[in-house]
Design an enzyme around this catalytic site. Sequence first.
Site, mmCIF file in Angstrom:
data_model
loop_
_atom_site.group_PDB
_atom_site.id
_atom_site.type_symbol
_atom_site.label_atom_id
_atom_site.label_comp_id
_atom_site.label_asym_id
_atom_site.label_seq_id
_atom_site.Cartn_x
_atom_site.Cartn_y
_atom_site.Cartn_z
ATOM 1 C CD GLU A 133 -3.459 -6.246 3.858
ATOM 2 O OE1 GLU A 133 -2.345 -4.977 3.713
ATOM 3 O OE2 GLU A 133 -3.579 -7.068 2.823
ATOM 4 C CD GLU A 179 -3.193 -1.540 2.387
ATOM 5 O OE1 GLU A 179 -4.292 -1.165 2.058
ATOM 6 O OE2 GLU A 179 -2.240 -1.465 3.214
#
Length: 245
Positions: free
Chosen positions: A130, A110
């Site tokens: 995740e 990210e």
Amino acid sequence: MSPYATLKVEERDDRMVVILDRPAQRNAINAEMIAELHDVCVQLERAPKLLLVTGRGEHFAGGADIAQLRARTRDDALAGINRNLFDRIGRLPLPTVAAISGYALGGGAELAYACDIRIATSTAKFGNPEPGLGIIAAAGASYRLPLLVGASIAKQVLLGGRILDAAGALNAGLVMEVTGPGDHVIAAHRLLDRIAPFAPLALRLTKTIVDAPGSHPFADDIAQAVLFETEDKHSRMTAFLEKQA
């Protein structure tokens, strides 16, 4: 001596080079690194420069610090701790380049997505695992990755657990260039050398407009109107015409 514990920062006349410096932890992003990157952003907001972000050692960033992440609560999530940092990096005035080798996973991916341009080595691997940890990629992947690679590939990564290797990232348009191992930082500096002579205000307005959602032709016209009246525009075009003559 660097004033930071988790970063190495080199400031040049036209750029800042930030090295994530927790190699024993694959440069995992912890709370201290987040605070230190916020401090870097403060400096670049006050005195805009180009930014190069890379990782020390074999990896860019192997994700967030899982021990710290496990301890976070609902209120921490609502505070958007990582997301606010990456959004801030995304809003920096001048272009940002991530030079990536090895893992760029979870929060590391990210961070890379938040930069304007990515250059990777052949060892690079991008992914957002995740959901396997019982959470979502909530620091920008859900809205940045679809814009970068399209909804289909983004869902393969975010839902299907796909890891994009360097070739896949290049084919998807996520990275601009793939280099041999160890050559990514050199390639990133070469790119920044090409960008550095450009008019800073033109770069800043271009980035602002490209990042703005939707169609905005009038914003383009207004930005161009501002640039048409700058001394920088006149001197650069005069120099170009004199060189042609």
